[in-house]
Design an enzyme around this catalytic site. Sequence first.
Site, PDB file in Angstrom:
ATOM      1  CG  ASP A  21      40.988  46.501  48.403  1.00 35.35           C
ATOM      2  OD1 ASP A  21      40.678  47.199  48.252  1.00 35.35           O
ATOM      3  OD2 ASP A  21      40.718  45.480  48.597  1.00 35.35           O
ATOM      4  CB  SER A  65      46.186  41.332  49.859  1.00 35.54           C
ATOM      5  OG  SER A  65      46.397  40.469  48.741  1.00 35.54           O
ATOM      6  CG  HIS A  86      42.684  40.810  48.747  1.00 32.49           C
ATOM      7  ND1 HIS A  86      43.776  41.760  48.298  1.00 32.49           N
ATOM      8  CD2 HIS A  86      41.413  41.423  49.131  1.00 32.49           C
ATOM      9  CE1 HIS A  86      43.171  43.050  47.819  1.00 32.49           C
ATOM     10  NE2 HIS A  86      41.683  42.503  48.181  1.00 32.49           N
TER      11      HIS A  86
END
Lengths: 193, 281
Positions: A138, A18, A45
């Site tokens: 995540d 991310s 992401h």
Amino acid sequence: MFSLKNKAEKTTVVIGGSAGSFPIVNRILEGIRPQYRMPVILCLHRLRDKREGFKEALEIKSKLPVNEPNDKSLALPGHAYVAPANYHLLMEDATHFALATTELVQYSRPSIDVLFESAADVCGQHLIAVLLSGANRDGATGMRHIKRKGGLLIVQDPQECSMRTMPEAALQATEVDYVLKTEDIIRILNEFH
Amino acid sequence: MYSPASEPDIDIQLQELEKLTEAILTKYGYDFTNYAMSSFKRRVTMVLKKNGLSTVDQLLQKLLYDPAFFDQFVLDVTVNTTEMFRDPSFWKVLRHQILPILNTRPEFNIWHAAASTGEEVVSMAMLLKEEGMLDRAKIYATDINHVVLKKAQNLVYPGRNKDLSEQNYAQTDPKGKLEDYYQMADGDMVFDPTLIANVKFKHHDLAIDHHFFKFDLILCRNVMIYFNQKLQNRVFELLHNSLFLGGFLALGAKESLIWCKIADKFESVNDSEKIYKKIKL
């Protein structure tokens, strides 16, 4: 150079990242051996409403061709795949992708947990998972699931990460095999070639 | 550093899902046996957690003896995430490339297959209205799920989706403002009911039911991603049978029919928006 802690033959690499991971992923795709023996599957992401440009930005330095998979398309060795905008990317079986538009997971679609958990289910101990820099949690649940299924876990060294929340969440969630800086991640991936 | 998770994770096996889907088919006639198991497994896991169950067997017992619980199960395992004008670039192509072709026909039929809560039905109606075509359209909206079909007819959408809806709409070369079509009430957007005056809502299960009408345009976007390839082939045939020659089929941005058995009966009209035309019977 690494004493491999997990001897099972590996068939698939999944990488999650991310905030702060984009240059790392670029470096990995640049450093990985051409015609790599396995598919390298990326869940990063990204903006939900920008379909174009992301794959192209990854392609510039990559030694592997980069694709955004269509639903049920094949995961081929020597190719890199990146989860498309606004879809979850899953492994339907050891060689096929599946996509989903289901709810956000950890505020994300695509979500790393979704890819990692589905890959663990179909690849088991033949999976290598790499989790990079990021500012949310995540991937942690996915890493724990991969561990339970016998896969090999690598986390980017939080000291090297521009955002350390994500790798640290994974380190708290499960026992990780390697905590490595980018160049060592590339080296170990190439040892599996 | 590592501390084990407090609650055990649920780990469902494929064989358990097979048993579950077979039992549901026998008892209720709903066929989930050819769903894509990667997503279906996530849905079933979610249902287990939501209901405090730990095994598929427990779930199965509840499902078989409690039809009301089964209705809720269908709602939970089917995917109903959609948005107004999802993929604005698709709606723009529809407006400029596809609707002008339909506009040459005295009347035309549109099918929203697996319409869910109806966001795409309303989006299409707004588009047709702006192009002066809404009166001549005969529209069907179908879904496997009675609850979402009812929602689709209510035209009430949560206010939290307003910004996204407006952003999407603004990118479709609109001829008006989104707020021309709805009023706010209790924090919800309530759309103009005349938009769906020509829409027939109908129960239809793509996995089991057959074609029921002929269409000029079918929207079936991000539906078949939840099916395996065997079921996808069945649905492609059903959609093919439901189209007039020269009719259009719109799929989701990352869906493709190039691999399916009847791929040669379609040609691609727009590659990036996945719009196909039926060229052979």
